[in-house]
Every structure is written in structure tokens, then in C-alpha cells.
Design an enzyme around this catalytic site. Structure first.
Site, PDB file in Angstrom:
ATOM      1  N   LYS B  97       0.935  -0.971  -0.245  1.00  0.00           N
ATOM      2  CA  LYS B  97       0.125  -0.211   0.017  1.00  0.00           C
ATOM      3  C   LYS B  97       0.894   1.174  -0.013  1.00  0.00           C
ATOM      4  O   LYS B  97       1.506   1.606   1.126  1.00  0.00           O
ATOM      5  CB  LYS B  97      -0.815   0.001   1.314  1.00  0.00           C
ATOM      6  CG  LYS B  97      -1.611   1.397   1.459  1.00  0.00           C
ATOM      7  CD  LYS B  97      -2.607   1.408   2.515  1.00  0.00           C
ATOM      8  CE  LYS B  97      -3.036   2.724   3.105  1.00  0.00           C
ATOM      9  NZ  LYS B  97      -3.929   3.030   4.041  1.00  0.00           N
ATOM     10  N   GLY B 158      -8.593   8.629   9.214  1.00  0.00           N
ATOM     11  CA  GLY B 158      -9.060   8.821  10.744  1.00  0.00           C
ATOM     12  C   GLY B 158     -10.006   9.662  11.259  1.00  0.00           C
ATOM     13  O   GLY B 158     -10.577   9.958  12.177  1.00  0.00           O
TER      14      GLY B 158
END
Lengths: 67, 255
Positions: B97, B158
Site C-alpha cells: 500500500k 482517521g
């Protein structure tokens, strides 16, 4: 005795000649770590033959939780 | 449904929920959440080992689940490339990633650096999954380079704000020749369902599960949200109308 810089910290080691001996000395499981010596990755198949030298800069990394 | 799968590189996956392993209270909770989510791919971060020896995150990862190492915390293409190479050596996986952060406060990606790193890593044989902003042109560039998927954010990492720009995501999905995975911003199960209804191939999340008061229950909810959204997408939803259309037939009404 040989001086090594491991993950940014200086460490004096005796009788450590290769990367695999260093992992053993540090009691690290070699299966899921990567080792870099002076910015070059030492592939797992080369660990036992890769000789360490005075003041080598070594990074040993593994995985932690992350997103 | 018969075998509704998607492909990353040369591997096929059934679960369309990818989960992170950060921010959990314990390794046990991490493991339980992964199991409840049904994820077949989990992300991990690359860091220096502690020489004092602490428990490895790998103990929390159930058998058969694939590792997706990230380059989180990297701010330049060179750092990300170096981290990806270390991850490949440590994790024995080509999957990465790719995350090159451009700004500490928003954690938005540095797009030119992400493209530069992606090129290099594709050349080196990695299966590259880049985290990017929801910009359709960037998504095209990354798929042209040879990335195995493109992972646009739904909202900042987040933040739990949900799907903030469904129109850009729609455009990205319509143009895509590789899987599109929404990565970051999903806060609850309906967000996951919306992402899937838009036609995304999968969703990657961490905080949405880990920061819930009951993470394991939320992992289950996310799994169901993903499944519901996917089925709704495949069903082809009805068209929207401004006025009512009766559901009950008008024939045979009493006088």
C-alpha cells in the site's frame, strides 16, 4: 569487539561475523524481519554469508499495527 | 451470488473489506476484529524492531489472511520506495500500500511523489496499491503506470467523516480498468455501504472499526454494510422520482 550502529543505536558485539549471527545474537526471529546494511538490503538467502564490518549502519525492521 | 470476486495482481479475493491493524487495545482485540470483519487482506506498517523483544503484530493475524504492508509515515518517494523494499523482504509479499504523505495535518498524499514512487515500484515488480486523493486524473495516471488498484480517500485518514465526494468517486469508478478501493474516511457501516453502492470494488478501513466503542461488533457491522452495498450495486437501484408512485394497484378499489 566490533562496534555496530543498529537502528540508530551503537552496540558493541563480540564474535558476530555475519548478518545471521547478528540476528541470533539479538535473539530476533529472522523469518519476518528485513535487514539493511549501509542502505543495502541483505536478502535472507545472503544473511549467513554477508560479513559485517566495524561501524556498519544496520537497520532491522519488522511489522507493527497500521492502517 | 456465485463467486463474486475481485482481483489484485494475480490474486483473487472474495471479501471486499480490507482492514488495518492499528489503534487496537490489544493483539487479541486486533485478531478478533479481523476475524469478525471477514477480511482476507490486512494492512501493517513497517518499523524498526525493538531490540528488547516485544510481541509481533503478526501473532494477531489469522492464518490465510494476506499481508498488505504500507509505507505510512513516508514523506518522499525515496523513503516510500525504501520502505516498500524492506516490507517485501520482511513480509515475503509483493503487495504494497503506497502512501506518500504531503502534509502532516491533513495526511493528504503528495501526488507527484506518489506517482514517482508508483512508477519505480511497478518497475521492480511490486503489486502497487496507492492511497490518493479522490482526483479522477490522478487515478487515471496511476492505472496507466500499472498500479494493481487505485485507492482514493473518502475523507481524511482517521476522520470518520464518510463519503464526502460521491461524484468524484463515481467518475473514478467509471473510468477505471483496475479495482477501485475506497481507503480512509469511513466512519460507520452506512458509509461502507454507500461506497459499495457507488460501485467501488472494495473498502479499506482501520479507525472506523478500531475507534468504535465495541470494535468487534463494528467489524461485523462493516462486513454486513459492505455486503449489503455490494448487493445493492449489483441489483441496479430504482430511478429516483420527485412524486409518489403507488405501490398498491388501483384496480379493484371499493367504491
Amino acid at each position: 569487539m566490533m562496534n555496530l550502529i543498529i537502528n540508530g543505536e551503537e552496540l558493541q558485539v563480540a564474535d558476530v561475523l555475519s548478518v545471521s549471527e547478528l540476528l541470533e545474537h539479538l535473539k530476533l526471529d529472522g523469518k519476518r524481519v528485513a535487514v539493511e546494511v549501509n542502505l543495502e538490503i541483505v536478502r535472507r538467502e545472503a544473511r549467513s554469508s554477508f560479513a559485517l564490518h566495524e561501524n556498519d549502519k544496520i537497520e532491522i525492521v519488522s511489522f507493527i499495527g497500521g492502517g | 451470488m456465485t463467486q463474486d470476486t475481485f482481483k489484485l495482481g494475480d490474486r483473487e479475493f472474495r471479501s471486499r473489506l480490507l482492514v488495518g491493524t492499528g489503534k487496537y487495545a490489544s493483539l487479541e482485540e486486533t485478531r478478533e476484529a479481523i476475524l469478525a470483519s471477514g477480511a482476507e487482506i490486512v494492512t501493517v506498517a513497517v518499523r524498526r524492531v525493538s531490540l528488547s523483544g516485544e510481541d509481533s503484530i503478526l501473532k494477531a493475524i489469522p492464518e490465510g489472511v494476506s499481508l498488505l504492508p504500507n509505507t505510512a509515515g513516508c514523506y518522499t518517494a525515496d523513503e516510500a520506495i525504501r520502505t516498500a523494499r524492506l516490507a517485501r523482504e520482511a513480509g515475503m509479499t509483493e503487495f504494497v500500500k503506497l502512501e506518500v504523505i504531503g502534509d502532516k495535518k491533513t495526511l493528504f498524499p503528495d501526488i507527484p511523489a506518489t506517482i514517482e514512487a508508483a512508477k519505480q515500484l511497478v518497475d521492480e515488480g511490486f503489486t502497487v496499491l496507492p492511497y490518493v486523493t479522490d482526483d479522477p486524473v490522478t487515478a487515471l495516471r496511476l492505472q496507466d503506470i500499472g498500479c494493481a488498484a487505485v485507492m482514493p480517500l473518502a475523507a481524511p485518514i482517521g476522520s470518520g467523516l464518510g463519503i464526502k465526494n460521491p461524484y468524484n468517486l463515481r467518475i473514478i469508478i467509471e473510468q477505471a480498468r483496475v479495482p477501485i478501493i475506497v481507503d480512509a474516511g469511513v466512519g460507520t457501516a452506512s458509509d461502507a455501504a454507500i461506497a459499495m453502492e457507488l460501485g467501488c470494488d472494495a473498502v479499506l478501513m482501520n479507525t472506523g472499526i478500531a475507534a468504535a466503542k465495541k470494535p468487534i461488533l463494528m467489524a461485523e457491522a462493516m462486513r454486513e454494510g459492505i455486503t449489503a452495498g455490494r448487493k445493492a450495486y449489483l441489483s441496479g437501484r430504482m430511478g429516483k422520482k420527485l412524486y409518489a408512485t403507488a405501490s398498491s394497484p388501483l384496480d379493484g378499489l371499493i367504491d
